[in-house]
Design an enzyme around this catalytic site. Structure first.
Site, mmCIF file in Angstrom:
data_model
loop_
_atom_site.group_PDB
_atom_site.id
_atom_site.type_symbol
_atom_site.label_atom_id
_atom_site.label_comp_id
_atom_site.label_asym_id
_atom_site.label_seq_id
_atom_site.Cartn_x
_atom_site.Cartn_y
_atom_site.Cartn_z
ATOM 1 C CD1 TRP A 20 -3.020 1.310 0.627
ATOM 2 C CD2 TRP A 20 -1.722 2.305 2.153
ATOM 3 N NE1 TRP A 20 -3.613 2.501 0.982
ATOM 4 C CE2 TRP A 20 -2.834 3.124 1.917
ATOM 5 C CE3 TRP A 20 -0.759 2.712 3.091
ATOM 6 C CZ2 TRP A 20 -3.019 4.350 2.580
ATOM 7 C CZ3 TRP A 20 -0.932 3.926 3.743
ATOM 8 C CH2 TRP A 20 -2.059 4.727 3.490
ATOM 9 C CB SER A 84 2.311 -5.373 2.838
ATOM 10 O OG SER A 84 1.500 -4.855 3.850
ATOM 11 C CG PHE A 146 1.700 3.227 6.405
ATOM 12 C CD1 PHE A 146 0.950 2.292 7.103
ATOM 13 C CD2 PHE A 146 2.276 2.832 5.206
ATOM 14 C CE1 PHE A 146 0.785 0.998 6.638
ATOM 15 C CE2 PHE A 146 2.115 1.537 4.723
ATOM 16 C CZ PHE A 146 1.368 0.624 5.444
ATOM 17 C CG LEU A 147 6.577 5.824 4.799
ATOM 18 C CD1 LEU A 147 7.481 6.829 4.093
ATOM 19 C CD2 LEU A 147 6.412 4.572 3.958
ATOM 20 C CB THR A 148 7.254 6.010 11.544
ATOM 21 O OG1 THR A 148 7.717 7.218 10.925
ATOM 22 C CG2 THR A 148 7.964 5.847 12.883
ATOM 23 C CG LEU A 149 2.792 2.255 12.448
ATOM 24 C CD1 LEU A 149 1.370 1.980 11.989
ATOM 25 C CD2 LEU A 149 3.074 1.535 13.748
ATOM 26 C CD GLN A 150 5.739 0.316 5.244
ATOM 27 O OE1 GLN A 150 6.520 -0.418 4.665
ATOM 28 N NE2 GLN A 150 4.939 1.137 4.587
ATOM 29 C CG ASP A 210 5.383 -6.802 10.154
ATOM 30 O OD1 ASP A 210 4.747 -5.775 10.421
ATOM 31 O OD2 ASP A 210 5.436 -7.297 9.018
ATOM 32 C CG HIS A 238 5.333 -4.154 7.171
ATOM 33 N ND1 HIS A 238 4.560 -5.283 7.368
ATOM 34 C CD2 HIS A 238 4.796 -3.515 6.094
ATOM 35 C CE1 HIS A 238 3.594 -5.312 6.465
ATOM 36 N NE2 HIS A 238 3.718 -4.263 5.678
#
Length: 260
Positions: A20, A84, A146-150, A210, A238
Site C-alpha cells: 500500500w 503486504s 505509516f512508514l515509521t510503523l513499517q 513486524d 515490516h
C-alpha cells in the site's frame, strides 16, 4: 487500464508486487541481485507509481481491479511475490490461476489485517480507520507515520526509514482514491478461506518484530499451507527486503532451487 511494468534479467519469471502507498521502486536494494537469477517483472499497482490512476466503480472494488490488471501481464508459469497488500493480491491470483502461478512468495503478508474475536494477529480496526481519516487531513504526514510503523521494532531503523521516505514520492503523488480504497480493503478483507485453497509451493518471509502484520499471521499460514516454508527474520520489521536484503535474496533463491 495501463500498468507500468519494468522487466530485466534472465531465468524463471519472478513478478514482484509492492504494498500500500508504495511502487515497484521499493525493490531497488534487491533488484540487481535477483535479476542475476530470475527474469524480473516489477509492477506498479493501479493508482501507484507510474501506473494509471484507479477509478472506483460499484461493480469492481480495488482488489478485483488490481487482480484483473495484474493477471493481464502475468507471464506463463511464473513465481509471484507480494509484499503486504501485494501479498493479498498474490494470494488471490494464485487461487484463480494455479496453472500460471506455479510458486508463491508472501512477504510480510497476512490473510486478515484487522483483529477480530477469532483472529488475534491483526491491527485494531480503529488504527486503520484513523489512518483513513487522517489521510484526507494530512496526506504526507499520514504516509510518513505509516512508514515509521513499517520499520518499528527492527534494527538499522534510521537508514531503512530514510530509504522508505525517499521512495514513497519519487514517482509522484500516489492516487488518493487508490489509497483510500486500499485502506478500506485492509479493513474489510478476510482471506483466511482463500489461503487454505492454495496448492502451490509457498515461501513465507516475515519480520519477527513486524507491528503491521504480526508474525503470528505468517505462522498460521504456514500451518494451513501444506507446501509452505516459513522464514522469520530476527530484529526485523515490516520491510525485510530493506532491513536485510542479503538474507531476503538468499531466501528468495529457494524458489529457484538454489541458495547462493
Amino acid at each position: 487500464m495501463s500498468l507500468h511494468v519494468e522487466s530485466e534479467g534472465a531465468g524463471p519469471d519472478l513478478v514482484l508486487l509492492h504494498g500500500w502507498a508504495m511502487h515497484s521502486g521499493i525493490w531497488r536494494d534487491v533488484r540487481e541481485r535477483l535479476a542475476r537469477h530470475f527474469r524480473l517483472h516489477l509492477v506498479d499497482l493501479p493508482g501507484h507509481g507510474f501506473s494509471s490512476p484507479y477509478r472506483a466503480n460499484l461493480e469492481q472494488g480495488i482488489m478485483e481491479y488490481s487482480v484483473e490488471s495484474v493477471a493481464e501481464i502475468l507471464p506463463e508459469d511464473c513465481i509471484l511475490c507480494g509484499w503486504s497488500l501485494g501479498g493479498q493480491i498474490a494470494i488471490e491470483l494464485a487461487k484463480r490461476d494455479p496453472a500460471r502461478v506455479r510458486k508463491l512468495a508472501l512477504i510480510s503478508t497476512t490473510p486478515c489485517f484487522v483483529k477480530t474475536d477469532d483472529w488475534q494477529w491483526g491491527m485494531e480496526a480503529g488504527t486503520l480507520q484513523l489512518f483513513g481519516i487522517n489521510l484526507k487531513r494530512d496526506y504526507k504526514g499520514t504516509l510518513n507515520r505509516f512508514l515509521t510503523l513499517q520499520i518499528s521494532g527492527g534494527s538499522n531503523t534510521a537508514a531503512v526509514l530514510a530509504r522508505l521516505r525517499k521512495s514513497v514520492f519519487e514517482r509522484g503523488k500516489p492516487d488518493e482514491i487508490a489509497l483510500e480504497e486500499g485502506l478500506r480493503l485492509l479493513l474489510l478483507s478476510d482471506m483466511r478461506g482463500t489461503v487454505t485453497s492454495i496448492s502451490q509451493p509457498v515461501l513465507l518471509i516475515h519480520g519477527e518484530k513486524d507491528v503491521i502484520t504480526h508474525p503470528g499471521a505468517a505462522k498460521w499460514m504456514n500451518q494451513q499451507l501444506p507446501h509452505s516454508e516459513l522464514m522469520i527474520l530476527d530484529d526485523c520489521g515490516h520491510a525485510p527486503f530493506l532491513s536485510y536484503p542479503d538474507q531476503f535474496v538468499k531466501h528468495m533463491l529457494r524458489l529457484k532451487g538454489c541458495d547462493n
